[in-house]
Design a protein around this motif. Structure first.
Motif, PDB file in Angstrom:
ATOM      1  N   ASP A  61       6.422 -17.789  13.260  1.00 44.01           N
ATOM      2  CA  ASP A  61       7.802 -18.914  14.027  1.00 44.01           C
ATOM      3  C   ASP A  61       7.962 -20.642  13.411  1.00 44.01           C
ATOM      4  O   ASP A  61       6.678 -20.566  12.484  1.00 44.01           O
ATOM      5  N   GLU A  62       9.157 -20.813  12.603  1.00 44.56           N
ATOM      6  CA  GLU A  62       9.188 -21.979  12.031  1.00 44.56           C
ATOM      7  C   GLU A  62       7.997 -23.421  13.086  1.00 44.56           C
ATOM      8  O   GLU A  62       7.802 -23.829  12.289  1.00 44.56           O
ATOM      9  N   ARG A  63       8.417 -23.349  14.072  1.00 44.75           N
ATOM     10  CA  ARG A  63       7.639 -24.363  15.079  1.00 44.75           C
ATOM     11  C   ARG A  63       7.598 -23.689  15.973  1.00 44.75           C
ATOM     12  O   ARG A  63       8.019 -23.794  17.103  1.00 44.75           O
ATOM     13  N   ALA A  65       4.905 -22.956  19.195  1.00 48.89           N
ATOM     14  CA  ALA A  65       4.628 -24.198  20.524  1.00 48.89           C
ATOM     15  C   ALA A  65       3.111 -24.309  20.088  1.00 48.89           C
ATOM     16  O   ALA A  65       2.866 -25.644  21.217  1.00 48.89           O
ATOM     17  N   GLU A  66       2.076 -22.975  19.600  1.00 50.38           N
ATOM     18  CA  GLU A  66       0.742 -24.154  20.329  1.00 50.38           C
ATOM     19  C   GLU A  66       0.374 -24.747  18.848  1.00 50.38           C
ATOM     20  O   GLU A  66      -0.668 -25.413  19.086  1.00 50.38           O
ATOM     21  N   PRO A  81       6.401  -3.516  11.053  1.00 51.65           N
ATOM     22  CA  PRO A  81       5.522  -4.368  13.130  1.00 51.65           C
ATOM     23  C   PRO A  81       4.671  -3.040  13.318  1.00 51.65           C
ATOM     24  O   PRO A  81       4.650  -1.618  12.413  1.00 51.65           O
ATOM     25  N   HIS A 107     -16.626  -7.616  19.274  1.00 53.03           N
ATOM     26  CA  HIS A 107     -15.917  -7.306  19.744  1.00 53.03           C
ATOM     27  C   HIS A 107     -14.484  -6.533  19.111  1.00 53.03           C
ATOM     28  O   HIS A 107     -13.499  -5.766  19.790  1.00 53.03           O
ATOM     29  N   LEU A 108     -14.444  -5.625  17.983  1.00 59.13           N
ATOM     30  CA  LEU A 108     -13.931  -4.887  17.603  1.00 59.13           C
ATOM     31  C   LEU A 108     -14.642  -3.168  18.445  1.00 59.13           C
ATOM     32  O   LEU A 108     -15.158  -3.177  19.056  1.00 59.13           O
ATOM     33  N   LEU A 176      -0.778 -21.820  43.048  1.00 56.00           N
ATOM     34  CA  LEU A 176       0.101 -22.010  42.406  1.00 56.00           C
ATOM     35  C   LEU A 176       0.506 -23.533  42.164  1.00 56.00           C
ATOM     36  O   LEU A 176       1.122 -24.469  41.039  1.00 56.00           O
ATOM     37  N   GLU A 179      -1.413 -25.209  39.998  1.00 56.49           N
ATOM     38  CA  GLU A 179      -1.039 -24.277  38.279  1.00 56.49           C
ATOM     39  C   GLU A 179       0.081 -25.457  38.167  1.00 56.49           C
ATOM     40  O   GLU A 179       0.038 -25.847  36.989  1.00 56.49           O
ATOM     41  N   ARG A 180       1.172 -26.098  38.890  1.00 57.59           N
ATOM     42  CA  ARG A 180       2.507 -25.974  38.724  1.00 57.59           C
ATOM     43  C   ARG A 180       2.195 -28.386  37.926  1.00 57.59           C
ATOM     44  O   ARG A 180       2.145 -28.684  37.342  1.00 57.59           O
ATOM     45  N   VAL A 183       0.466 -28.294  34.651  1.00 62.01           N
ATOM     46  CA  VAL A 183       0.979 -28.598  33.532  1.00 62.01           C
ATOM     47  C   VAL A 183       2.325 -29.480  33.692  1.00 62.01           C
ATOM     48  O   VAL A 183       2.488 -30.122  32.650  1.00 62.01           O
ATOM     49  N   ASP A 184       2.756 -30.092  34.854  1.00 62.84           N
ATOM     50  CA  ASP A 184       3.504 -31.692  35.038  1.00 62.84           C
ATOM     51  C   ASP A 184       2.173 -32.981  33.727  1.00 62.84           C
ATOM     52  O   ASP A 184       3.066 -33.639  33.625  1.00 62.84           O
ATOM     53  N   ALA A 187      -1.077 -30.622  30.964  1.00 63.43           N
ATOM     54  CA  ALA A 187      -1.493 -29.175  30.703  1.00 63.43           C
ATOM     55  C   ALA A 187      -0.947 -28.274  29.285  1.00 63.43           C
ATOM     56  O   ALA A 187       0.313 -28.143  29.808  1.00 63.43           O
ATOM     57  N   ASP A 188      -1.631 -27.385  28.501  1.00 66.33           N
ATOM     58  CA  ASP A 188      -1.170 -25.965  27.735  1.00 66.33           C
ATOM     59  C   ASP A 188      -0.945 -25.280  29.586  1.00 66.33           C
ATOM     60  O   ASP A 188       0.401 -24.389  29.369  1.00 66.33           O
TER      61      ASP A 188
END
Lengths: 368, 368
Positions: A61-63, A65-66, A81, A107-108, A176, A179-180, A183-184, A187-188
């Motif tokens: 992506d251009e920017r 989020a992570e 794809p 992992h494989l 919940l 968790e909210r 993020v408030d 947190a990612d």
């Protein structure tokens, strides 16, 4: 950060070459992130003799989020794809003249491993084992500061919950809300599925929230964590609902607290993993709670919530400085409930003040 | 339900035996659930000549939140924690005289596969491939009714969001609020990470919510789903924020809507997967949007959010009745945003009224 990633890759390349492989393929996502920075899902990292390459399933992506991966890396995007970047990487390694490639056999899958062999039959595949995971055990101060912020966020979310009315609310809703709040506070996201356990559910490790409501007299056990820039922490506390805890609740709480403290105090560089586990387990054992305990007293945290080391009876190895671990003993009495107390700490030498506690919410038994 | 599980296992046993294996080991969690009911994490299922056995890493809870596994199954719990149930199952199969065992090579890692071989060297391991996944493609009416409820829940959560004030709120917060509402309405939890994409982010498949706030004139694209009794649905809608959409927004919306409708209308028993994909892709192609499209137009849903079939250009196979799929074309214009429209439908014969739409939120372009 580019130098940091490059230095990590150089260490892994050395490990691969010491094992006789000219190239290495990293597929485990947390390892890819550790060695190359944030990258889209399914991205794999190919370490060549000198040059390294990220192989992505789709364009960056251009920017995102992570964040973006290490910009000094070559990036190869699959032309169409739906392909497997690991297979494309094996093809590239082979085309570039590599005769051998170390892969992460833990992992494989068998099917994917076969696909690599089939696209590059001349490429000898070896196993690099958990070499990248081993590099990740000792954290640098940049990583620890991410964990510190993650812990602050979790402390804040938990602190706010304690100020609200709890009786009558369900485990699911409390989870919940936590968790909210994570993020408030920046947190990612949650570091793992938040666990809220009331009454007879309390004290169970990894309890999945149900529709049971908080009642007067309950134990309320909460375990949550925040992810900050990819780094994950963990905190667990047990409270009593109502004006005053029952005697059995105070007794059980004091016992688990003593076990947790014993394990925390044993966190010194050079301590055997199993000795930290034993420190907690002995306290619980001597009070008659040897049955039904969790298989481990704690574990490493970092880019994954559960990583090396394991603080468990049969674990081999010794702690180093700058290793963040959880210490989380608990006791669950079937039908009645129980107590778990869980902190994230960083192992530090005594000269530096001993273990650094990242999750600072009080461990007094609060009646809410 | 015991008979249902037993019938499913009988079909898989037949597949294993047809492949020459006397026993089979199911390790992929969604397959274990399909064949044995809800079970704790890491549980594996061993299909014997006649008797089947669940091998669990730890004892079953008294009343697990997710329900109990098929009670007609033998249950073997590992004697000490930390072991691998798959390895224990291989040991048991071998001790019971099996000479061969089919395993899920697309799920087992190379390391784990080697551990099975090493604990039971006389046991010939074969590959059962995606046989269990294939059984799961066609759903029974019980499964479809779980999906129907999951879709109702997602519709309700989305409907409530539309009634609230959106401008100024961040993607992350809207996503969390949707997830809370899913649980409010009875979901086990979200079916996947809720995606909320505003402005330039809109129209990207699987966009991860950021701190960008909703602005006047934005496209707002939302994709969410509920899990109900393990079954996962998906709905995606795109809205415009403000009093009236711009011309380019209306044009793009109409185009994606036409593509989505074309694919929905092609959902009939016997239709080739790739033809459903082509129905949508042709509409977008003919308007000049052939570049940068998602690799698929839709996919199966059930115990996993992304299961067989894949509705994609190179997919082989044909739809059957009672197969639930998503139809989710989209267009993203870099820097400007875009549109995605996503429904979950069940393939039904024309005599039964054609495809059954589970996610019934309107697909008119709403200005919010």
């Amino acid at each position: 950060m580019s130098e940091v990633y490059a230095a990590r890759r150089a260490r892994l390349r050395e490990r691969a070459q010491a094992g006789g492989s000219q190239s290495a393929l990293v597929t485990h996502p947390a390892n890819v992130r550790y060695l190359a920075g944030p990258a889209p899902q399914d991205t794999v990292l190919l370490l060549g003799k000198r040059d390294d390459m990220l192989v992505c399933a789709s364009p960056l992506d251009e920017r995102p989020a992570e964040g973006r991966p290490d910009e000094t890396l070559h990036i190869h995007t699959l032309p169409s794809p739906g392909g497997d970047p690991a297979v494309a990487a094996a093809d590239l390694a082979s085309a570039n003249g590599a005769e051998s490639m170390a892969v992460e056999e833990h992992h494989l899958t068998v099917t994917r491993h076969r696909a690599l062999r089939s696209v590059a039959p001349a490429l000898r595949l070896t196993d690099i084992g958990g070499a990248a995971e081993q590099l990740r055990v000792i954290k640098d101060e940049e990583e620890i500061s991410c964990l510190r912020i993650a812990a602050e966020i979790a402390d804040q979310a938990l602190g706010e919950l304690l100020e609200s009315i709890l009786v009558g609310r369900t485990e699911r809703h409390l989870a919940l809300e936590l968790e909210r709040r994570l993020v408030d506070h920046g947190a990612d996201g949650p570091a793992f599925a938040t666990s809220v356990a009331t009454g007879p559910h309390s004290g169970r490790r990894g309890h999945r929230p149900t529709d049971r409501r908080v009642e007067e007299g309950d134990f309320l056990a909460v375990c949550l964590g925040a992810t900050y820039r990819g780094y994950r922490c963990e905190i667990g506390r047990t409270f009593v609902i109502g004006t005053s805890p029952a005697d059995w609740q105070i007794e059980l709480y004091d016992l688990v607290f003593a076990a947790q403290r014993a394990a925390r105090e044993s966190l010194t560089p050079g301590a055997a993993y199993r000795d930290v586990d034993r420190a907690a387990r002995q306290v619980l054992d001597s009070a008659g709670y040897s049955e039904g305990l969790a298989p481990l007293t704690g574990h490493g945290v970092g880019l994954e919530i559960d990583e090396d080391p394991q603080l468990a009876p049969a674990a081999m190895g010794k702690l180093d400085a700058c290793v963040p671990v959880t210490v989380e003993p608990g006791v669950h009495l079937p039908g009645r409930g129980g107590v778990r107390i869980d902190d994230t700490l960083v192992v530090r030498p005594e000269a530096d003040g001993g273990p650094e506690l990242l999750t600072i919410t009080t461990k007094e038994l609060l009646a809410l």
